[in-house]
Write a protein that holds these residues in place. Structure first.
Motif, PDB file in Angstrom:
ATOM      1  N   LEU A 268       0.813  -1.212   0.000  1.00 12.30           N
ATOM      2  CA  LEU A 268       0.000   0.000   0.000  1.00 12.30           C
ATOM      3  C   LEU A 268       0.850   1.267   0.000  1.00 12.30           C
ATOM      4  O   LEU A 268       0.308   2.374   0.023  1.00 12.30           O
ATOM      5  CB  LEU A 268      -0.928   0.007   1.220  1.00 12.30           C
ATOM      6  N   ARG A 269       2.175   1.085  -0.012  1.00 14.25           N
ATOM      7  CA  ARG A 269       3.047   2.249  -0.120  1.00 14.25           C
ATOM      8  C   ARG A 269       2.946   2.844  -1.514  1.00 14.25           C
ATOM      9  O   ARG A 269       2.819   2.121  -2.501  1.00 14.25           O
ATOM     10  CB  ARG A 269       4.493   1.837   0.141  1.00 14.25           C
ATOM     11  N   GLY A 270       2.992   4.130  -1.614  1.00 12.72           N
ATOM     12  CA  GLY A 270       2.893   4.766  -2.921  1.00 12.72           C
ATOM     13  C   GLY A 270       1.494   5.309  -3.169  1.00 12.72           C
ATOM     14  O   GLY A 270       0.626   5.305  -2.293  1.00 12.72           O
ATOM     15  N   ARG A 271       1.255   5.759  -4.388  1.00 12.62           N
ATOM     16  CA  ARG A 271      -0.034   6.381  -4.728  1.00 12.62           C
ATOM     17  C   ARG A 271      -1.047   5.332  -5.138  1.00 12.62           C
ATOM     18  O   ARG A 271      -0.756   4.443  -5.934  1.00 12.62           O
ATOM     19  CB  ARG A 271       0.156   7.399  -5.857  1.00 12.62           C
ATOM     20  N   TRP A 272      -2.222   5.413  -4.572  1.00  9.69           N
ATOM     21  CA  TRP A 272      -3.342   4.576  -4.974  1.00  9.69           C
ATOM     22  C   TRP A 272      -4.631   5.301  -4.608  1.00  9.69           C
ATOM     23  O   TRP A 272      -4.644   6.172  -3.733  1.00  9.69           O
ATOM     24  CB  TRP A 272      -3.289   3.191  -4.302  1.00  9.69           C
ATOM     25  N   THR A 273      -5.701   4.918  -5.262  1.00  5.34           N
ATOM     26  CA  THR A 273      -7.015   5.515  -4.985  1.00  5.34           C
ATOM     27  C   THR A 273      -8.083   4.512  -5.384  1.00  5.34           C
ATOM     28  O   THR A 273      -7.844   3.642  -6.233  1.00  5.34           O
ATOM     29  CB  THR A 273      -7.193   6.831  -5.775  1.00  5.34           C
ATOM     30  N   PRO A 274      -9.253   4.550  -4.771  1.00  7.31           N
ATOM     31  CA  PRO A 274     -10.320   3.640  -5.195  1.00  7.31           C
ATOM     32  C   PRO A 274     -10.753   3.943  -6.623  1.00  7.31           C
ATOM     33  O   PRO A 274     -10.809   5.116  -7.034  1.00  7.31           O
ATOM     34  CB  PRO A 274     -11.443   3.915  -4.188  1.00  7.31           C
ATOM     35  N   ALA A 275     -11.046   2.892  -7.374  1.00  2.81           N
ATOM     36  CA  ALA A 275     -11.469   3.084  -8.765  1.00  2.81           C
ATOM     37  C   ALA A 275     -12.760   3.885  -8.834  1.00  2.81           C
ATOM     38  O   ALA A 275     -12.975   4.660  -9.772  1.00  2.81           O
ATOM     39  CB  ALA A 275     -11.632   1.726  -9.444  1.00  2.81           C
ATOM     40  N   ASP A 276     -13.622   3.709  -7.841  1.00  2.00           N
ATOM     41  CA  ASP A 276     -14.892   4.449  -7.812  1.00  2.00           C
ATOM     42  C   ASP A 276     -15.053   5.088  -6.435  1.00  2.00           C
ATOM     43  O   ASP A 276     -15.560   4.453  -5.505  1.00  2.00           O
ATOM     44  CB  ASP A 276     -16.063   3.501  -8.095  1.00  2.00           C
ATOM     45  N   PRO A 277     -14.632   6.337  -6.253  1.00  2.00           N
ATOM     46  CA  PRO A 277     -14.728   6.985  -4.944  1.00  2.00           C
ATOM     47  C   PRO A 277     -16.152   7.132  -4.428  1.00  2.00           C
ATOM     48  O   PRO A 277     -16.352   7.349  -3.225  1.00  2.00           O
ATOM     49  CB  PRO A 277     -14.095   8.366  -5.186  1.00  2.00           C
ATOM     50  N   ALA A 278     -17.124   7.005  -5.299  1.00  2.00           N
ATOM     51  CA  ALA A 278     -18.519   7.179  -4.881  1.00  2.00           C
ATOM     52  C   ALA A 278     -19.121   5.890  -4.345  1.00  2.00           C
ATOM     53  O   ALA A 278     -20.293   5.863  -3.959  1.00  2.00           O
ATOM     54  CB  ALA A 278     -19.358   7.685  -6.056  1.00  2.00           C
ATOM     55  N   THR A 279     -18.364   4.817  -4.333  1.00  2.00           N
ATOM     56  CA  THR A 279     -18.903   3.529  -3.925  1.00  2.00           C
ATOM     57  C   THR A 279     -19.002   3.412  -2.417  1.00  2.00           C
ATOM     58  O   THR A 279     -18.479   4.235  -1.665  1.00  2.00           O
ATOM     59  CB  THR A 279     -18.020   2.386  -4.472  1.00  2.00           C
ATOM     60  N   THR A 280     -19.670   2.351  -1.966  1.00  2.36           N
ATOM     61  CA  THR A 280     -19.734   2.001  -0.541  1.00  2.36           C
ATOM     62  C   THR A 280     -18.933   0.724  -0.341  1.00  2.36           C
ATOM     63  O   THR A 280     -19.092  -0.247  -1.093  1.00  2.36           O
ATOM     64  CB  THR A 280     -21.186   1.783  -0.087  1.00  2.36           C
ATOM     65  N   ILE A 281     -18.094   0.717   0.660  1.00  4.10           N
ATOM     66  CA  ILE A 281     -17.270  -0.455   0.944  1.00  4.10           C
ATOM     67  C   ILE A 281     -17.599  -0.956   2.339  1.00  4.10           C
ATOM     68  O   ILE A 281     -17.607  -0.193   3.306  1.00  4.10           O
ATOM     69  CB  ILE A 281     -15.767  -0.122   0.825  1.00  4.10           C
ATOM     70  N   ARG A 282     -17.885  -2.246   2.401  1.00  4.78           N
ATOM     71  CA  ARG A 282     -18.237  -2.866   3.672  1.00  4.78           C
ATOM     72  C   ARG A 282     -16.979  -3.448   4.326  1.00  4.78           C
ATOM     73  O   ARG A 282     -16.106  -3.979   3.644  1.00  4.78           O
ATOM     74  CB  ARG A 282     -19.303  -3.931   3.456  1.00  4.78           C
ATOM     75  N   VAL A 283     -16.948  -3.334   5.636  1.00  3.40           N
ATOM     76  CA  VAL A 283     -15.784  -3.769   6.407  1.00  3.40           C
ATOM     77  C   VAL A 283     -16.243  -4.769   7.463  1.00  3.40           C
ATOM     78  O   VAL A 283     -17.185  -4.487   8.224  1.00  3.40           O
ATOM     79  CB  VAL A 283     -15.095  -2.568   7.097  1.00  3.40           C
TER      80      VAL A 283
END
Length: 379
Positions: A268-283
């Motif tokens: 997870l080091r470095g640049r990353w972003t969710p493909a769809d920032p508008a989504t909901t992610i369950r944990v």
């Protein structure tokens, strides 16, 4: 019998040794009793000066009686003790001096921390909990100087913990979790990072928790020190990330095939972003939920993250990164004491909400049907 002969008798020697002990400890009054284990012969020896009435009475020897016995021969007890055993010491005064010296050394050691720029409440807590150790046993001044050197070297700009330790102390293991200096510095860093609003209790709790594996990595990571990044993991299913970080490629490939994959803090080091920032992610907390979702939904499963108990550095990095990008997080854990603690911490992430809080069941596995139904309805 001469005085010299009487002074050399075993019973007299016992009494004089006990008298020295009491006088050197500040007990000098005539009524002070001497702690003696006398045989019949010892009492007979002492009775030659203390008198037959004392010998037959069974009474203890006092400093007053012993002084009177020596006075009969024109001698002074304290002078005789000095002649035979050297000057009488003032042990209470010596102990007071030692206490003052210890106090001064403790003050100086913790002042080193304050002079280094560590906040006063943290220094006070460190002193109260004796994090630098005991002045009679440990080199607290040396530990304070080593801690100050570390403080001055932070943030470390992404250096590994072992590299930083080797640079500062010529020992790559000096800051390990099982070493005194590593534990001292981790506590101080964690207490320093605790929210001011949480006060002394929050600082103390943060310091106590800092030695657990997940919090240990997180504490150092907050100061840009890398700490065993391949051991800090988080499980994901259906999560699509973009960016240069290797986690993006790993997660995207696994999502395409509907397979769960472990992401490490290193990936997870470095640049990353969710493909769809508008989504909901369950944990969720337990891998069994991810396994069941993969079996039933495969590549169609909505994004699912599993922290596997207490969130690791990798989990926190992922969750905070997702939240910062605008993703909506829904949190589920077991509802035992540990699980509720994990949930409380994760629900502090901005925008995070509980996932199916009304579903019945202490453990996530007992709520599996409800959790899968929700995932199924969302795909």
């Amino acid at each position: 019998m001469t005085r010299t002969n009487w002074e050399s008798l075993p019973g007299t020697n016992k009494a004089m040794a006990a008298a020295r002990t009491r006088i050197e400890n500040g007990d000098t009054g005539d009524r002070v009793r001497l702690d003696l284990d006398l045989t019949d012969q010892d009492r007979a020896d002492l009775g030659r000066r203390l008198g037959m009435d004392w010998e037959l009475s069974g009474k203890p020897v006092t400093l007053g009686r012993l002084r009177a016995a020596f006075a009969q021969t024109g001698a002074v007890l304290e002078q005789v003790l000095t002649t035979r055993g050297g000057p009488l010491q003032n042990l209470p005064a010596q102990r007071a001096q030692q206490r003052a010296a210890r106090t001064a050394s403790v003050e100086a050691a913790y002042q080193i921390l304050a002079d280094a720029g560590i906040a006063e409440p943290v220094v006070t807590l460190a002193r109260q909990r004796r994090w630098l150790g005991k002045p009679d046993v440990d080199d607290i001044a040396g530990r304070a100087r080593d801690t100050a050197a570390l403080w001055a070297a932070l943030p470390a700009g992404g250096r590994r913990l072992s590299e930083l330790a080797d640079h500062l102390y010529d020992d790559p293991h000096a800051l390990d979790r099982d070493r005194d200096l590593g534990r001292i510095t981790a506590r101080i860093l964690a207490a320093s990072d605790a929210p001011q609003a949480d006060g002394d209790t929050g600082r103390a709790n943060a310091a106590a928790n800092a030695l657990a594996a997940a919090e240990w990595r997180q504490t150092w990571a907050a100061h840009e020190v890398l700490c065993d990044e391949v051991s800090a993991t988080v499980l994901v299913l259906g999560l699509r990330l973009t960016g240069q970080a290797s986690a993006a490629a790993l997660a995207a490939t696994a999502a395409h095939h509907g397979e769960p994959v472990w992401l490490t803090a290193r990936s997870l080091r470095g640049r990353w972003t969710p493909a769809d920032p508008a989504t909901t992610i369950r944990v969720c907390e337990n891998p069994a939920i991810v396994e069941a979702a993969a079996d039933e939904l495969g590549a169609a499963c909505p994004p699912l993250v599993c922290v596997y108990g207490r969130p690791s550095t990798a989990a926190w990095t992922l969750l905070h990164g997702l939240a910062d990008a605008g993703v909506r997080l829904l949190i589920s854990t077991d509802r035992d004491i540990a699980g509720l603690g994990f949930a409380k911490a994760m629900l502090k992430i901005p925008g995070a909400l509980a996932w199916l809080p009304d579903a019945a069941g202490l453990y996530e596995e007992t709520r599996l049907h409800d959790l899968l139904s929700d995932l199924r309805a969302t795909k």
